[in-house]
Design a protein around this motif. Sequence first.
Motif, mmCIF file in Angstrom:
data_model
loop_
_atom_site.group_PDB
_atom_site.id
_atom_site.type_symbol
_atom_site.label_atom_id
_atom_site.label_comp_id
_atom_site.label_asym_id
_atom_site.label_seq_id
_atom_site.Cartn_x
_atom_site.Cartn_y
_atom_site.Cartn_z
ATOM 1 N N TYR A 13 41.756 -44.159 15.735
ATOM 2 C CA TYR A 13 41.809 -44.186 14.270
ATOM 3 C C TYR A 13 40.418 -44.405 13.689
ATOM 4 N N PHE A 14 39.638 -45.266 14.298
ATOM 5 C CA PHE A 14 38.253 -45.504 13.913
ATOM 6 C C PHE A 14 37.368 -45.036 15.055
ATOM 7 N N THR A 15 36.263 -44.401 14.741
ATOM 8 C CA THR A 15 35.299 -44.038 15.778
ATOM 9 C C THR A 15 34.216 -45.108 15.828
ATOM 10 N N ASN A 16 33.393 -45.063 16.850
ATOM 11 C CA ASN A 16 32.327 -46.059 16.987
ATOM 12 C C ASN A 16 31.309 -45.971 15.862
ATOM 13 N N SER A 17 31.183 -44.809 15.224
ATOM 14 C CA SER A 17 30.196 -44.656 14.152
ATOM 15 C C SER A 17 30.733 -45.151 12.815
ATOM 16 N N ASP A 18 32.026 -45.427 12.726
ATOM 17 C CA ASP A 18 32.598 -45.905 11.472
ATOM 18 C C ASP A 18 32.186 -47.344 11.215
ATOM 19 N N ILE A 19 31.771 -47.611 9.998
ATOM 20 C CA ILE A 19 31.442 -48.977 9.614
ATOM 21 C C ILE A 19 32.588 -49.543 8.789
ATOM 22 N N VAL A 20 32.964 -48.835 7.715
ATOM 23 C CA VAL A 20 34.023 -49.296 6.826
ATOM 24 C C VAL A 20 34.812 -48.085 6.328
ATOM 25 N N HIS A 21 36.129 -48.189 6.339
ATOM 26 C CA HIS A 21 36.981 -47.200 5.686
ATOM 27 C C HIS A 21 37.294 -47.751 4.303
ATOM 28 N N TYR A 22 36.799 -47.097 3.278
ATOM 29 C CA TYR A 22 36.968 -47.564 1.908
ATOM 30 C C TYR A 22 38.082 -46.770 1.223
ATOM 31 N N GLY A 23 38.491 -47.242 0.057
ATOM 32 C CA GLY A 23 39.514 -46.550 -0.720
ATOM 33 C C GLY A 23 38.878 -45.633 -1.739
ATOM 34 N N LEU A 24 39.444 -44.435 -1.878
ATOM 35 C CA LEU A 24 38.930 -43.462 -2.835
ATOM 36 C C LEU A 24 40.103 -42.676 -3.410
ATOM 37 N N ILE A 25 40.215 -42.669 -4.731
ATOM 38 C CA ILE A 25 41.238 -41.894 -5.424
ATOM 39 C C ILE A 25 40.519 -40.971 -6.391
ATOM 40 N N THR A 26 40.833 -39.683 -6.359
ATOM 41 C CA THR A 26 40.243 -38.741 -7.308
ATOM 42 C C THR A 26 41.346 -38.029 -8.072
ATOM 43 N N VAL A 27 41.052 -37.716 -9.323
ATOM 44 C CA VAL A 27 41.977 -36.994 -10.187
ATOM 45 C C VAL A 27 41.197 -35.867 -10.849
ATOM 46 N N ILE A 28 41.743 -34.669 -10.825
ATOM 47 C CA ILE A 28 41.111 -33.530 -11.483
ATOM 48 C C ILE A 28 41.779 -33.319 -12.831
ATOM 49 N N HIS A 29 40.999 -33.410 -13.885
ATOM 50 C CA HIS A 29 41.486 -33.106 -15.227
ATOM 51 C C HIS A 29 40.989 -31.722 -15.611
ATOM 52 N N THR A 30 41.846 -30.933 -16.213
ATOM 53 C CA THR A 30 41.444 -29.586 -16.619
ATOM 54 C C THR A 30 41.183 -29.477 -18.115
ATOM 55 N N PHE A 31 41.382 -30.573 -18.845
ATOM 56 C CA PHE A 31 41.147 -30.531 -20.290
ATOM 57 C C PHE A 31 40.584 -31.864 -20.746
ATOM 58 N N GLY A 32 39.941 -31.837 -21.895
ATOM 59 C CA GLY A 32 39.373 -33.043 -22.467
ATOM 60 C C GLY A 32 40.264 -33.611 -23.557
ATOM 61 N N ARG A 33 39.734 -34.555 -24.306
ATOM 62 C CA ARG A 33 40.494 -35.217 -25.362
ATOM 63 C C ARG A 33 40.956 -34.233 -26.435
ATOM 64 N N ASP A 34 40.132 -33.212 -26.719
ATOM 65 C CA ASP A 34 40.483 -32.230 -27.750
ATOM 66 C C ASP A 34 41.365 -31.103 -27.197
ATOM 67 N N LEU A 35 41.836 -31.230 -25.947
ATOM 68 C CA LEU A 35 42.737 -30.282 -25.286
ATOM 69 C C LEU A 35 42.119 -28.912 -25.050
ATOM 70 N N LYS A 36 40.793 -28.830 -25.064
ATOM 71 C CA LYS A 36 40.110 -27.594 -24.711
ATOM 72 C C LYS A 36 39.818 -27.610 -23.215
ATOM 73 N N TRP A 37 39.556 -26.440 -22.645
ATOM 74 C CA TRP A 37 39.255 -26.311 -21.226
ATOM 75 C C TRP A 37 37.990 -27.080 -20.901
#
Length: 64
Positions: A7-31
């Motif tokens: 699960y971890f390799t010898n080169s791994d130091i820390v497995h951190y948490g990362l969540i990404t969300v892709i938004h396709t529009f802004g506040r004004d609802l434009k692309w």
Amino acid sequence: PKSSPNYFTNSDIVHYGLITVIHTFGRDLKWNPHIHALVSLGGFTKNFTFKKLDYFHVPSIAEQ
């Protein structure tokens, strides 16, 4: 699985948490595609102990 010795390799130091969300529009609802990211300031070592980090290198996260 986490119980696997591969699960971890010898080169791994820390497995951190990362969540990404892709938004396709802004506040004004434009692309306006953009990405939001939440990154934990810490993670688990290969011994499953939590290591708190006060800083992370942004370019290394951006490459992923």
